[in-house]
Enzyme design. Structure first.
Site, PDB file in Angstrom:
ATOM      1  N   ARG A  63       0.817  -1.222   0.000  1.00  0.00           N
ATOM      2  CA  ARG A  63       0.000   0.000   0.000  1.00  0.00           C
ATOM      3  C   ARG A  63       0.849   1.270   0.000  1.00  0.00           C
ATOM      4  O   ARG A  63       0.406   2.318  -0.452  1.00  0.00           O
ATOM      5  CB  ARG A  63      -0.826   0.064   1.291  1.00  0.00           C
ATOM      6  CG  ARG A  63      -1.901  -0.959   1.381  1.00  0.00           C
ATOM      7  CD  ARG A  63      -2.510  -0.885   2.789  1.00  0.00           C
ATOM      8  NE  ARG A  63      -3.185  -2.124   3.106  1.00  0.00           N
ATOM      9  CZ  ARG A  63      -4.427  -2.386   2.719  1.00  0.00           C
ATOM     10  NH1 ARG A  63      -5.122  -1.519   2.027  1.00  0.00           N
ATOM     11  NH2 ARG A  63      -4.960  -3.544   3.051  1.00  0.00           N
ATOM     12  N   LYS A 110      10.793 -27.659   5.811  1.00  0.00           N
ATOM     13  CA  LYS A 110      11.973 -27.836   6.666  1.00  0.00           C
ATOM     14  C   LYS A 110      12.707 -29.112   6.273  1.00  0.00           C
ATOM     15  O   LYS A 110      12.070 -30.144   6.059  1.00  0.00           O
ATOM     16  CB  LYS A 110      11.554 -27.920   8.151  1.00  0.00           C
ATOM     17  CG  LYS A 110      11.106 -26.584   8.713  1.00  0.00           C
ATOM     18  CD  LYS A 110      10.846 -26.694  10.203  1.00  0.00           C
ATOM     19  CE  LYS A 110      10.242 -25.417  10.749  1.00  0.00           C
ATOM     20  NZ  LYS A 110      11.199 -24.416  11.196  1.00  0.00           N
ATOM     21  N   LYS A 157      -0.702 -19.378   5.809  1.00  0.00           N
ATOM     22  CA  LYS A 157      -1.589 -19.651   6.909  1.00  0.00           C
ATOM     23  C   LYS A 157      -1.744 -18.395   7.754  1.00  0.00           C
ATOM     24  O   LYS A 157      -0.866 -17.539   7.661  1.00  0.00           O
ATOM     25  CB  LYS A 157      -1.070 -20.823   7.750  1.00  0.00           C
ATOM     26  CG  LYS A 157       0.127 -20.457   8.662  1.00  0.00           C
ATOM     27  CD  LYS A 157       0.450 -21.570   9.586  1.00  0.00           C
ATOM     28  CE  LYS A 157       0.015 -21.316  10.997  1.00  0.00           C
ATOM     29  NZ  LYS A 157       0.757 -20.339  11.772  1.00  0.00           N
ATOM     30  N   HIS A 189       0.948 -27.099  11.724  1.00  0.00           N
ATOM     31  CA  HIS A 189       2.299 -27.679  11.767  1.00  0.00           C
ATOM     32  C   HIS A 189       2.322 -29.067  12.428  1.00  0.00           C
ATOM     33  O   HIS A 189       2.911 -30.003  11.904  1.00  0.00           O
ATOM     34  CB  HIS A 189       3.265 -26.757  12.514  1.00  0.00           C
ATOM     35  CG  HIS A 189       3.320 -25.363  11.967  1.00  0.00           C
ATOM     36  ND1 HIS A 189       3.230 -25.085  10.629  1.00  0.00           N
ATOM     37  CD2 HIS A 189       3.470 -24.157  12.577  1.00  0.00           C
ATOM     38  CE1 HIS A 189       3.318 -23.764  10.437  1.00  0.00           C
ATOM     39  NE2 HIS A 189       3.451 -23.183  11.606  1.00  0.00           N
ATOM     40  N   LYS A 209       4.450 -21.776  23.724  1.00  0.00           N
ATOM     41  CA  LYS A 209       5.327 -20.604  23.671  1.00  0.00           C
ATOM     42  C   LYS A 209       5.992 -20.468  25.042  1.00  0.00           C
ATOM     43  O   LYS A 209       5.462 -20.926  26.051  1.00  0.00           O
ATOM     44  CB  LYS A 209       4.511 -19.326  23.413  1.00  0.00           C
ATOM     45  CG  LYS A 209       3.648 -19.386  22.165  1.00  0.00           C
ATOM     46  CD  LYS A 209       4.385 -18.918  20.939  1.00  0.00           C
ATOM     47  CE  LYS A 209       3.519 -18.860  19.717  1.00  0.00           C
ATOM     48  NZ  LYS A 209       3.851 -19.802  18.672  1.00  0.00           N
ATOM     49  N   LYS A 233      13.962 -23.542  22.628  1.00  0.00           N
ATOM     50  CA  LYS A 233      13.429 -23.918  21.317  1.00  0.00           C
ATOM     51  C   LYS A 233      13.886 -25.345  21.071  1.00  0.00           C
ATOM     52  O   LYS A 233      15.097 -25.622  21.038  1.00  0.00           O
ATOM     53  CB  LYS A 233      13.970 -22.981  20.235  1.00  0.00           C
ATOM     54  CG  LYS A 233      13.375 -23.243  18.857  1.00  0.00           C
ATOM     55  CD  LYS A 233      13.750 -22.130  17.881  1.00  0.00           C
ATOM     56  CE  LYS A 233      13.216 -22.372  16.479  1.00  0.00           C
ATOM     57  NZ  LYS A 233      11.804 -22.130  16.300  1.00  0.00           N
TER      58      LYS A 233
HETATM   59  C1  BG6 Z   1       4.325 -19.869  12.759  1.00  0.00           C
HETATM   60  C2  BG6 Z   1       3.512 -19.434  13.955  1.00  0.00           C
HETATM   61  O1  BG6 Z   1       3.501 -20.500  11.819  1.00  0.00           O
HETATM   62  O2  BG6 Z   1       5.341 -20.773  13.170  1.00  0.00           O
HETATM   63  C3  BG6 Z   1       4.418 -18.803  15.001  1.00  0.00           C
HETATM   64  O3  BG6 Z   1       2.532 -18.503  13.552  1.00  0.00           O
HETATM   65  C4  BG6 Z   1       5.532 -19.752  15.356  1.00  0.00           C
HETATM   66  O4  BG6 Z   1       3.678 -18.475  16.167  1.00  0.00           O
HETATM   67  C5  BG6 Z   1       6.257 -20.206  14.109  1.00  0.00           C
HETATM   68  O5  BG6 Z   1       6.423 -19.069  16.238  1.00  0.00           O
HETATM   69  C6  BG6 Z   1       7.282 -21.285  14.432  1.00  0.00           C
HETATM   70  O6  BG6 Z   1       8.052 -21.540  13.292  1.00  0.00           O
HETATM   71  P1  BG6 Z   1       9.538 -22.089  13.423  1.00  0.00           P
HETATM   72  O7  BG6 Z   1       9.973 -22.293  12.014  1.00  0.00           O
HETATM   73  O8  BG6 Z   1      10.322 -21.030  14.156  1.00  0.00           O
HETATM   74  O9  BG6 Z   1       9.462 -23.353  14.207  1.00  0.00           O
END
Ligand code: BG6
Length: 489
Positions: free
Chosen positions: A50, A181, A147, A239, A339, A344
């Site tokens: 935009r 991935k 998504k 996912h 979260k 991670k």
């Molecule tokens: C996204 C979600 O689809 O995937 C996020 O909306 C999430 O909330 C992310 O953090 C995680 O992706 P990755 O690749 O970091 O595992």
């Protein structure tokens, strides 16, 4: 899944080109394809947004993003080739007539147009109408949708209908970036290129499966968006169900989109429904409260910037999923995602059945069962836990649990880890839909997810609190402990 042949020339049109996804993922992914020589020399990248910008300003923004989001040094020559492809078009997405400007910008000729909708789904319909009114949709054009595709079955049907009025299913590429991935793709190889696993992959050999997708990040400034969704819609409906489908599907006849997607769909359709009757036994929802990550204090979900302090949205979900089919009857798939968890850490652990009889009782009273761990991220790899004799002359045989560890970074140390979006962009350009989610899959996943969400709403229970930096609420431990099992941590 595809040959890495360079595809025909394309006009890659990114709607929402200045948005977060485009800047962090899409433009860097296209640059990496340029580095690999995988973009046709005549292809162009048309950023649409935009905001008013001239081409030089757009190029400067893109350069800034590439510098920020690509770890390696940028190569001057490649960068020059890449920026020469860039075009910018300011557009009011809701104003169909302004799409005539885009028509003037897009090249005439034989290029395939790839329309990437990197915008909120609420305006997909407007974009399609605008493209159509400017006569910018041909049979060989493609549309890529991010998504979330909807918020529920009904809303996903609405979005898909708006798009399908103008694009056929064979032109539609629905992104679930987990399917791009490397480690998720490797599930196909692990299962179908190794007879060891092909033949032991069912209820006769496997006791249960755990899938954990833990994130240490919180909601990263997206409170409003996230609060509407929650972890069930944001992560599980897409996912986690995609990982589950790839793990549980029957061997497809080949790697074509039709074969792979048909098998994945059967898995989602065979998922045992979770509803008001069994919601308490099969699911746990949690919400993070104040806590510590790596020693640093972090706010709870309700104390994040922009938070509504009454929110009941879940940031953690654990589910005992069961697949009602011949292969998997009686084998639970425990799913867990959240979260602000300890770190991670995404992995799949396949727990094989115990040996029926132990002849090593004297040295090992309880023989542990084999475990296959597939580390999705970080520290990607595959690890098999098995029993081994400890070398030595002692009269009583001593045995020990050891692991065979295939660490991808050690084994393929020269290879850069390809980002999911690079793979997916390449597949779109090559016209291969196998890594994209079919409409049937999206809708079947919503049927299952909606039933869970509706059952949660009916109980009206608040999500269980868990401290940020932990592995989730205590009740997620009970969910699996009730079956005499425990989460691998
Ligand atoms: C996204 C979600 O689809 O995937 C996020 O909306 C999430 O909330 C992310 O953090 C995680 O992706 P990755 O690749 O970091 O595992």
């Amino acid at each position: 899944m595809s040959t890495l042949d360079c595809q025909a020339a394309s006009e890659i049109v990114i709607f929402g080109a200045l948005g977060d996804l485009s800047r962090r993922k899409l433009l860097p992914a296209l640059y990496q394809l340029e580095v690999c020589g995988l973009i046709n020399e005549k292809s162009r990248i048309v950023g649409v947004a935009r905001q008013e910008h001239d081409l030089e300003e757009f190029k400067a923004i893109v350069l800034d993003n590439l510098t920020n989001f690509i770890k390696e040094d940028l190569d001057e020559k490649i960068l020059a080739r890449f920026t020469a492809r860039l075009v910018y078009q300011q557009l009011d997405f809701k104003e169909a007539s302004s799409f005539n400007l885009l028509a003037e910008t897009l090249a005439e000729g034989n290029s395939t147009r790839v329309y990437y909708f990197s915008t909120p789904p609420a305006i997909y319909g407007d974009i399609c109408k605008g493209l159509n009114s400017a006569q910018l949709i041909c049979d060989n054009d493609r549309v890529v949708m991010e998504k979330p595709i909807g918020h529920s079955l009904d809303s996903s049907i609405e979005i898909n209908n708006q798009v399908s009025e103008f694009f056929k299913e064979s032109q539609t590429y629905r992104i679930d970036h987990y399917l791009g991935k490397e480690t998720v793709l490797n599930l196909l190889v692990l299962r179908f290129a190794n007879s060891l696993f092909t033949t032991n992959w069912d209820r006769n050999s496997i006791d249960h499966v755990q899938i954990t997708v833990a994130e240490s990040v919180g909601i990263e400034g997206r409170w409003g968006f996230y609060d509407e969704a929650g972890q069930m819609r944001d992560m599980v409906q897409n996912h986690l169900l995609q990982i589950l489908s790839l793990l549980a599907m029957e061997p497809p006849a080949d790697l074509s989109a039709d074969s792979v997607r048909a098998e994945k769909l059967k898995v989602v359709k065979a998922l045992q429904p979770i509803n008001r009757d069994n919601i308490k036994d099969k699911t746990v929802r949690g919400q993070y409260s104040d806590g510590y990550l790596k020693g640093v204090s972090v706010p709870g979900y309700l104390n994040e910037v922009g938070a509504n302090t009454n929110s009941n949205t879940e940031t953690f979900v654990a589910i005992k999923a069961e697949i009602d089919n011949w292969r998997w009857k009686g084998v639970p798939f425990y799913l867990r995602t959240g979260k602000r968890m300890t770190k991670k850490h995404s992995e799949i652990v396949i727990h094989f059945k115990e040996q029926p009889h132990n002849i090593f009782k004297d040295s090992y009273s309880d023989l542990p069962a084999n475990k296959l761990t597939i580390r999705l991220q970080p520290d990607e790899g595959v690890e098999l836990q098995m029993m081994n004799k400890i070398p030595g002359i002692a009269s009583q045989m001593k045995i020990q649990e050891n692991k065979l560890d295939l660490s991808f970074s050690e084994t393929y140390n020269d290879e850069r880890v390809v980002d999911a979006y690079e793979r997916l962009m390449l597949e779109v350009l090559n016209g291969n839909q196998s890594l994209f989610v079919s409409r049937d899959e999206v809708e079947a996943a919503w049927v299952w997810a909606d039933s869970i969400i509706e059952a949660w709403q009916s109980t009206n229970e608040a999500p269980k609190p868990y401290a940020a930096g932990s592995w989730g609420p205590v009740s997620s431990i009970s969910l699996i402990a009730r079956d005499d099992r425990q989460w691998v941590e």
